[in-house]
Design a protein around this motif. Structure first.
Motif, short mmCIF file in Angstrom:
data_model
loop_
_atom_site.label_atom_id
_atom_site.label_comp_id
_atom_site.label_asym_id
_atom_site.label_seq_id
_atom_site.Cartn_x
_atom_site.Cartn_y
_atom_site.Cartn_z
N PRO A 1 0.82 -1.23 0.00
CA PRO A 1 0.00 0.00 0.00
C PRO A 1 0.84 1.27 0.00
O PRO A 1 0.52 2.23 -0.71
CB PRO A 1 -0.83 -0.13 1.28
N ARG B 1 0.92 4.37 -2.80
CA ARG B 1 0.76 5.79 -2.49
C ARG B 1 1.94 6.61 -3.01
O ARG B 1 1.77 7.70 -3.56
CB ARG B 1 0.61 5.97 -0.97
N PHE C 1 -7.30 6.50 -1.73
CA PHE C 1 -7.05 5.24 -1.04
C PHE C 1 -8.06 5.14 0.10
O PHE C 1 -7.84 5.62 1.21
CB PHE C 1 -5.62 5.20 -0.52
#
Length: 373
Positions: free
Chosen positions: A227, A231, A245
């Motif tokens: 994750p 980003r 997100f």
């Protein structure tokens, strides 16, 4: 978990072995949803369900988790019928094999263990070998699509008649109003390399000249770093203000995300079915997805034979980018796909068909001589 007033013959009992965390709202995966639904719906098909969530970091459990599963199976009476989630069962053939002649064992394969992206080759090969031994040890295997059944049987050398199909159902849902212009994109998937959000972000960077926003709905998977990498890449490409997100969502929050969407996007490298595809179609939302495994089966066709979405080859980022540009830049294409999605919506099977198919497989196993393998 039987419903009040349901009469269940004593012989129709299935012990359902699940990975811990099935009821965790922070992990609303397709496999967890499927497991919860069969716990709820199998009683309506005449089966009493005894669920048990076994602790452990499946599919790579420690010795304590293996011992607990072995203890649980050993405590069951001779001839008991047991349906095990593949995340648990396929990792521990050494636990299943000693019980395979005494118990009636079936394994529900949501995803072959070696298909999870991000595994090093040695780990993937070891998990694949364990899965082969586990599936050969049990009497019945259940897959979630015809494509997955063919692949599992062929890959592991199983007799096709031993592999049954119980496709996920879809709940009825209101039509999604979406947004003007078709630029509200939605990806509902755990943030894991297999789901391909990194490929989606790269494709979105090529259509930055067009109006769109994209919501990534899903919690972290097995790779805790992924994750953060997503980003970082979105920021690096100047897309941080256009990609949301959103984290894991369920219930009304997930329904609201679908209601706001114009297009569902799924860039997976492997999917035995792709439940989010039918979840979107149940709302009349077209789908852009990689044509892997069971995804074309989930997408299906409208009554007139048209596709309710766009399928692109896996591993071809330029194809995903091109399909996004086609969708965003062609109002006639958007209209045609929305009409097809609404047509497909009326044809979707509900979860009662899932429980019916699974009940048929369990009934066969119940009457099969235990020596048959």
């Amino acid at each position: 978990m039987t419903r009040a007033g349901t009469t269940v013959p004593a012989a129709r009992v299935v012990h359902l072995v699940l990975p811990a965390g099935v009821d965790d709202p922070a992990r609303p995966s397709g496999g967890n949803t499927y497991d919860r639904r069969i716990c709820r719906d199998l009683p309506t098909a005449g089966w009493q369900v005894h669920p048990y969530a076994v602790p452990g970091s499946w599919p790579q459990p420690d010795a304590a988790a293996r011992t607990e599963l072995a203890r649980r199976l050993a405590a069951l009476p001779d001839g008991a019928l047991v349906l095990l989630d593949g995340l648990v069962a396929c990792a521990v053939p050494e636990v299943l094999a000693p019980e395979a002649e005494r118990l009636r064992l079936a394994v529900l394969v949501h995803l072959p263990l070696g298909d999870e992206a991000g595994l090093d080759p040695g780990t993937a090969a070891e998990l694949d070998a364990r899965e082969r031994r586990a599936l050969h040890a049990v009497a019945t295997v259940v897959a979630t699509s015809a494509a997955a059944a063919r692949r599992i049987a062929g890959h592991h050398g199983l007799a096709p008649e031993r592999v049954h199909i119980a496709r996920p159902g879809a709940d009825p849902a209101p039509l999604a109003p979406g947004a003007d212009g078709g630029g509200s994109l939605l990806c509902v998937a755990s943030l894991t390399p297999r789901k391909g959000q990194h490929r989606l972000i790269e494709a979105l960077s090529t259509v930055a000249d067009l109006p769109w926003t994209c919501a990534l709905v899903g919690g972290p998977g097995h790779d805790p770093h992924y994750p953060g990498q997503l980003r970082y890449r979105a920021t690096e490409l100047g897309l941080a203000d256009r990609i949301d997100f959103a984290g894991p969502r369920a219930g009304a929050e997930l329904a609201a995300r679908y209601a706001a969407a114009d297009l569902l996007v799924l860039a997976s490298s492997a999917e035995t079915y792709g439940m989010v595809v039918t979840e979107a179609l149940a709302r009349g939302i077209p789908v852009l997805a990689t044509a892997v495994d069971g995804v074309p089966e989930a997408l299906g066709r409208a009554p007139d034979g048209s596709l309710p979405g766009l399928l692109v080859p896996a591993g071809r980022p330029e194809a995903l980018a091109g399909a996004l540009r086609d969708w965003l830049g062609d109002p006639l294409l958007r209209h045609r796909l929305k009409e097809a999605a609404r047509g497909r919506r009326a044809m979707l099977e509900g979860w009662e068909m899932t429980s019916h198919s699974l009940a048929e497989a369990l009934e066969r196993l119940r009457h099969e001589p235990r020596s048959a393998r």
